[in-house]
Motif scaffolding. Structure first.
Motif, PDB file in Angstrom:
ATOM      1  N   LYS A 195       4.357   6.170   1.105  1.00  0.00           N
ATOM      2  CA  LYS A 195       4.274   6.615  -0.287  1.00  0.00           C
ATOM      3  C   LYS A 195       5.360   6.013  -1.172  1.00  0.00           C
ATOM      4  CE  LYS A 195       2.415  11.062   1.208  1.00  0.00           C
ATOM      5  NZ  LYS A 195       2.671  12.524   1.294  1.00  0.00           N
ATOM      6  N   THR A 196       6.324   5.309  -0.563  1.00  0.00           N
ATOM      7  CA  THR A 196       7.433   4.751  -1.351  1.00  0.00           C
ATOM      8  C   THR A 196       7.734   3.298  -1.030  1.00  0.00           C
ATOM      9  OG1 THR A 196       9.109   5.426   0.271  1.00  0.00           O
ATOM     10  CG2 THR A 196       8.530   7.027  -1.457  1.00  0.00           C
ATOM     11  N   GLY A 197       7.325   2.819   0.129  1.00  0.00           N
ATOM     12  CA  GLY A 197       7.698   1.480   0.562  1.00  0.00           C
ATOM     13  C   GLY A 197       9.061   1.422   1.224  1.00  0.00           C
ATOM     14  N   GLU A 198       9.699   2.583   1.437  1.00  0.00           N
ATOM     15  CA  GLU A 198      11.012   2.600   2.084  1.00  0.00           C
ATOM     16  C   GLU A 198      10.864   2.303   3.573  1.00  0.00           C
ATOM     17  OE1 GLU A 198      13.522   5.709  -0.722  1.00  0.00           O
ATOM     18  OE2 GLU A 198      12.845   6.358   1.253  1.00  0.00           O
ATOM     19  N   ILE A 199      11.633   1.310   4.046  1.00  0.00           N
ATOM     20  CA  ILE A 199      11.628   0.965   5.468  1.00  0.00           C
ATOM     21  C   ILE A 199      12.524   1.959   6.205  1.00  0.00           C
ATOM     22  CG2 ILE A 199      12.180  -0.787   7.180  1.00  0.00           C
ATOM     23  CD1 ILE A 199       9.812  -1.521   5.401  1.00  0.00           C
ATOM     24  N   LEU A 200      11.934   2.728   7.101  1.00  0.00           N
ATOM     25  CA  LEU A 200      12.676   3.727   7.866  1.00  0.00           C
ATOM     26  C   LEU A 200      13.240   3.156   9.161  1.00  0.00           C
ATOM     27  CD1 LEU A 200      10.157   6.687   7.398  1.00  0.00           C
ATOM     28  CD2 LEU A 200      12.211   6.189   6.049  1.00  0.00           C
ATOM     29  N   GLY A 201      12.633   2.100   9.643  1.00  0.00           N
ATOM     30  CA  GLY A 201      13.114   1.444  10.858  1.00  0.00           C
ATOM     31  C   GLY A 201      12.476   0.077  10.982  1.00  0.00           C
ATOM     32  N   ALA A 223       0.004  -3.259   3.574  1.00  0.00           N
ATOM     33  CA  ALA A 223      -1.410  -3.184   3.230  1.00  0.00           C
ATOM     34  C   ALA A 223      -2.054  -1.908   3.756  1.00  0.00           C
ATOM     35  CB  ALA A 223      -2.139  -4.415   3.772  1.00  0.00           C
ATOM     36  N   VAL A 224      -1.792  -1.569   5.010  1.00  0.00           N
ATOM     37  CA  VAL A 224      -2.379  -0.368   5.590  1.00  0.00           C
ATOM     38  C   VAL A 224      -1.832   0.881   4.894  1.00  0.00           C
ATOM     39  CG1 VAL A 224      -2.540   1.027   7.694  1.00  0.00           C
ATOM     40  CG2 VAL A 224      -2.899  -1.443   7.798  1.00  0.00           C
ATOM     41  N   SER A 225      -0.570   0.842   4.495  1.00  0.00           N
ATOM     42  CA  SER A 225      -0.007   1.964   3.744  1.00  0.00           C
ATOM     43  C   SER A 225      -0.783   2.177   2.447  1.00  0.00           C
ATOM     44  CB  SER A 225       1.473   1.713   3.435  1.00  0.00           C
ATOM     45  OG  SER A 225       2.245   1.720   4.619  1.00  0.00           O
ATOM     46  N   LEU A 251      -0.441  -0.065  -3.699  1.00  0.00           N
ATOM     47  CA  LEU A 251       0.349  -1.051  -2.953  1.00  0.00           C
ATOM     48  C   LEU A 251       1.790  -1.008  -3.457  1.00  0.00           C
ATOM     49  CD1 LEU A 251      -0.175  -3.478  -0.872  1.00  0.00           C
ATOM     50  CD2 LEU A 251       0.115  -4.927  -2.888  1.00  0.00           C
ATOM     51  N   TYR A 252       2.734  -0.780  -2.533  1.00  0.00           N
ATOM     52  CA  TYR A 252       4.159  -0.707  -2.876  1.00  0.00           C
ATOM     53  C   TYR A 252       4.908  -1.921  -2.343  1.00  0.00           C
ATOM     54  CZ  TYR A 252       3.820   4.147  -4.424  1.00  0.00           C
ATOM     55  OH  TYR A 252       3.510   5.285  -5.117  1.00  0.00           O
ATOM     56  N   THR A 253       5.988  -2.253  -3.035  1.00  0.00           N
ATOM     57  CA  THR A 253       6.908  -3.285  -2.540  1.00  0.00           C
ATOM     58  C   THR A 253       7.837  -2.642  -1.515  1.00  0.00           C
ATOM     59  OG1 THR A 253       6.882  -4.464  -4.650  1.00  0.00           O
ATOM     60  CG2 THR A 253       8.727  -4.920  -3.164  1.00  0.00           C
ATOM     61  N   ASP A 261      -3.838  13.806   7.209  1.00  0.00           N
ATOM     62  CA  ASP A 261      -4.182  14.447   5.938  1.00  0.00           C
ATOM     63  C   ASP A 261      -3.115  14.225   4.869  1.00  0.00           C
ATOM     64  OD1 ASP A 261      -2.523  16.041   7.612  1.00  0.00           O
ATOM     65  OD2 ASP A 261      -2.781  17.713   6.222  1.00  0.00           O
ATOM     66  N   ASP A 262      -1.878  13.918   5.287  1.00  0.00           N
ATOM     67  CA  ASP A 262      -0.776  13.685   4.346  1.00  0.00           C
ATOM     68  C   ASP A 262       0.244  12.775   5.026  1.00  0.00           C
ATOM     69  OD1 ASP A 262       0.987  13.821   2.219  1.00  0.00           O
ATOM     70  OD2 ASP A 262       1.858  15.740   2.857  1.00  0.00           O
ATOM     71  N   PRO A 263      -0.035  11.480   5.085  1.00  0.00           N
ATOM     72  CA  PRO A 263       0.809  10.565   5.887  1.00  0.00           C
ATOM     73  C   PRO A 263       2.266  10.560   5.448  1.00  0.00           C
ATOM     74  CG  PRO A 263      -1.249   9.506   5.235  1.00  0.00           C
ATOM     75  CD  PRO A 263      -1.169  10.784   4.467  1.00  0.00           C
ATOM     76  N   GLN A 264       3.157  10.784   6.410  1.00  0.00           N
ATOM     77  CA  GLN A 264       4.600  10.743   6.170  1.00  0.00           C
ATOM     78  C   GLN A 264       5.224   9.444   6.670  1.00  0.00           C
ATOM     79  OE1 GLN A 264       6.164  13.561   4.633  1.00  0.00           O
ATOM     80  NE2 GLN A 264       3.990  13.984   4.325  1.00  0.00           N
ATOM     81  N   ILE A 265       4.547   8.806   7.601  1.00  0.00           N
ATOM     82  CA  ILE A 265       5.114   7.606   8.209  1.00  0.00           C
ATOM     83  C   ILE A 265       4.003   6.720   8.756  1.00  0.00           C
ATOM     84  CG2 ILE A 265       5.417   8.779  10.430  1.00  0.00           C
ATOM     85  CD1 ILE A 265       7.932   7.050  10.864  1.00  0.00           C
ATOM     86  N   VAL A 266       4.200   5.408   8.625  1.00  0.00           N
ATOM     87  CA  VAL A 266       3.327   4.408   9.239  1.00  0.00           C
ATOM     88  C   VAL A 266       4.179   3.613  10.221  1.00  0.00           C
ATOM     89  CG1 VAL A 266       2.000   2.305   8.860  1.00  0.00           C
ATOM     90  CG2 VAL A 266       1.754   4.215   7.283  1.00  0.00           C
TER      91      VAL A 266
END
Length: 632
Positions: A245-251, A412-414, A422-424, A515-520
């Motif tokens: 939802k933000t494009g933030e890389i978590l790992g 893309a999948v996000s 589509l987020y940067t 139903d509410d994706p938090q992480i990909v």
């Protein structure tokens, strides 16, 4: 005659005297300031005061890169009494050439550095010698407290603390700070002149950078990649975790890995290649998500429409086979997605046509860089639309013949599952003042464009959840968390252009909750030894990462999800953990808990605590740890 000579001499004398006065006036009045500055430059000596490089933190303030003091050997040549002896003593300790050190310490300079950032042991040995003109000073050395964790993202620095890779080089201007100085007057031999004040210009330390990375999630990725490399003896492996939802890389992680403090000990291709953004390859079936999203958004298919798969489809006189030789027979397009049926996706592509399909592919960001704030990103390769015939259209529909990067797929999948935006992707989250810790800059999510509708995105999520519950992604199923995802098994292209035999990049992209994706999370393993299927190799890895992350983030389990179809002998069913608190050892012996392994800890007679908690759903055969104590 004599009088004329006297007059001539007088005139010449006056002329010379006038010229001298004019020259003196010119020097004093016109060139005086310039000459004074020149003299000051000749007498001035400036010793730089190094600024501290900015810290790098994870999103929760955990330190990923910092500075520590490190000893450096300096020489003041005018104070050295015996250069030969001094060079010999230093060479023995520093393991350097005696001639090289002698040349340094006999230079006509105020100060020279002989060895930088040496060990404390060597520094102590040099100090014990008490050599005239030799001193130990402290310099700042970059230190990575988590060693090789996130090394490809963080990068590393050179001997002068200048960024050379990763975040360290991308944000060099923010991190490096500005050096200060100590200025004083010295004579020609370098000795400080008496009764002259020093001028101190303080350094300005580099800014503190807060990244989007979460150290804990990063550790989950790295743990699983290490196990995968060991288990499958793979050539490479990579993983990305992103907030859709933000494009933030978590790992973000790559294997092989390296220690940034000792990067020179590793091959350059290891530390120079951040695989999630550098590696470009045919994606295989994970790319089918894009074809599905386009076909649903253009309403050329419905998930309930029927399709018949005989095991192949003929395109322009060529047979394109399904991975299941005998075919899947009659199935709905939802089952086409569940089964990852190539002929079914070819039909989706044909219904879209090449213009529409490639319009969506480009809208999802393929064929161009994502713009992530890291260096070394590749943009992949797409067919030129003029060169796309029926076969190219068909193969592109199921992820063959195109070249994409892992980060492109995650982005893309996000977009396909987050509602269509589509987020940067980005690594930097905040810039902070190094002294006050005040937040100076916040990096906000950058939405590039809408790609598909919210309704289409919802359908894509449901289809991918069904893949995990009923299809090729069963090994990523987590009871209660509604995992969605897609497998990928892509044959690699060899150096001569043909496909390699028994050499695949296997992958899985998963998201949760559906139903509410938090992480990909995307994982790819390059040429695993043994079974080479994304659903067998990569899906369990993504499952472990998702399960650990969802529990760490305290995401609440869902009460409703698509029921998993269990295959006898292949899938492990989930069962509910019973409440054993208050049971005695005698009662436990009377009840046979065949669904679990029981581990016992403690000296009491009554179960006072258990892990997992009662009511938790776990795989059959999981371990329940029981803690015994007194009744109280």
């Amino acid at each position: 005659m004599v009088r004329r000579r006297i007059l001539t001499s007088l005139f010449v004398g006056i002329l010379i005297f006038t010229s001298l006065i004019a020259r003196l006036g010119y020097i004093q009045l016109i060139k005086g300031n310039w000459l004074a500055l020149k003299a000051e430059d000749l007498l001035n000596r400036e010793i730089p005061v190094e600024a501290r490089r900015g810290k790098i933190l994870d999103r929760n303030g955990q330190v990923l890169a910092m500075n520590i003091s490190s000893p450096t050997v300096i020489a003041i040549p005018v104070q050295i009494k015996d250069p030969s002896m001094t060079a010999k003593e230093l060479a023995n300790i520093l393991n350097q050439s005696e001639q090289k050190i002698y040349k340094l310490i006999t230079k006509k300079v105020l100060m020279v550095k002989i060895a930088r950032k040496i060990s404390e042991e060597k520094a102590n040995q040099i100090q014990a010698l008490r050599l005239p003109g030799i001193a130990i000073t402290e310099e700042s050395k970059r230190y990575y407290p988590e060693k090789d964790l996130a090394s490809h993202v963080l990068g590393f620095v050179g001997i002068d603390n200048q960024g050379l890779a990763g975040v360290e080089v991308v944000y060099e201007k923010l991190l490096k700070g500005r050096n200060g100085s100590i200025t004083f007057f010295a004579d020609a031999s370098g000795r400080k002149m008496p009764n002259q004040e020093e001028t101190y210009k303080p350094p300005k330390d580099g800014y503190t950078l807060v990244l989007t990375l979460d150290k804990q999630i990063q550790s989950f990725l790295e743990r699983e990649l290490d196990q995968a490399m060991l288990k499958y003896d793979a050539e490479n492996a990579l993983a990305i975790a992103m907030d859709p939802k933000t494009g933030e890389i978590l790992g973000m992680a790559s294997r092989p890995n390296y220690d940034p403090e000792h990067f020179a000990d590793y091959p350059s291709e290891v530390y120079n290649r951040n695989l999630p953004i550098w590696m470009a390859y045919e994606p295989g079936s994970t790319f089918k998500i894009i074809t599905l999203a386009a076909a649903l958004d253009e309403d050329v298919i419905s998930l309930s429409d029927n399709f018949y798969d005989p095991g192949y489809i003929e395109v322009a006189g060529q047979k394109i086979k399904c991975w299941k030789r005998e075919g899947h027979g009659s199935e709905s397009f939802l089952e086409v997605v569940e089964n990852s049926c190539n002929p079914g996706f070819v039909v989706m592509g044909q219904k879209l046509g090449k213009e529409k399909l490639f319009q969506y592919i480009k809208a999802f960001g393929f064929g161009e860089k994502t713009g992530i704030d890291l260096r070394g990103e590749q943009k992949g390769i797409l067919f030129d639309l003029d060169n796309v015939g029926p076969v190219e259209l068909a193969t592109t529909s199921f992820g063959q013949g195109v070249s994409v990067t892992p980060i492109q797929q995650v982005v893309a999948v996000s977009a396909a599952i987050n509602g269509g935006i589509l987020y940067t992707p980005h690594i930097l989250k905040e810039v902070r003042d190094p002294v006050t810790n005040e937040v100076l800059t916040v990096i906000k999510p950058e939405a590039k464009r809408r790609v598909i509708s919210q309704e289409t995105s919802r359908e894509v999520r449901l289809a991918l959840e069904s893949v995990v519950a009923k299809g090729t992604g069963r090994n990523a199923f987590i009871d209660g968390y509604r995992v969605a995802g897609k497998t990928g098994t892509a044959q690699k292209i060899g150096p001569t252009g043909g496909y390699l035999k028994n050499n695949y990049i296997v992958s899985f992209i998963g998201l949760a909750p559906a139903d509410d994706p938090q992480i990909v999370v995307y994982v790819a393993v390059d040429n695993p030894k043994g079974i080479q299927f994304g659903g067998v190799v990569a899906a369990p890895i993504v499952k472990n990462i998702l399960e650990s992350t969802l529990q760490y983030l305290e995401v609440a389990p869902r009460k409703e999800q698509i029921t998993k179809e269990y295959r006898y002998g292949l899938d492990i069913p989930y069962v509910e953990v019973p409440n054993l608190i208050g049971y005695s050892k005698q009662q436990l012996r009377q009840n046979l808990y065949i669904n679990f392994n029981l581990e016992i800890d403690g000296d009491g007679d009554i179960v006072v605590q258990q892990i997992p908690k009662p009511g938790t759903r776990v795989e059959k055969g999981s371990t329940i740890r029981l803690y015994f104590g007194d009744k109280e």
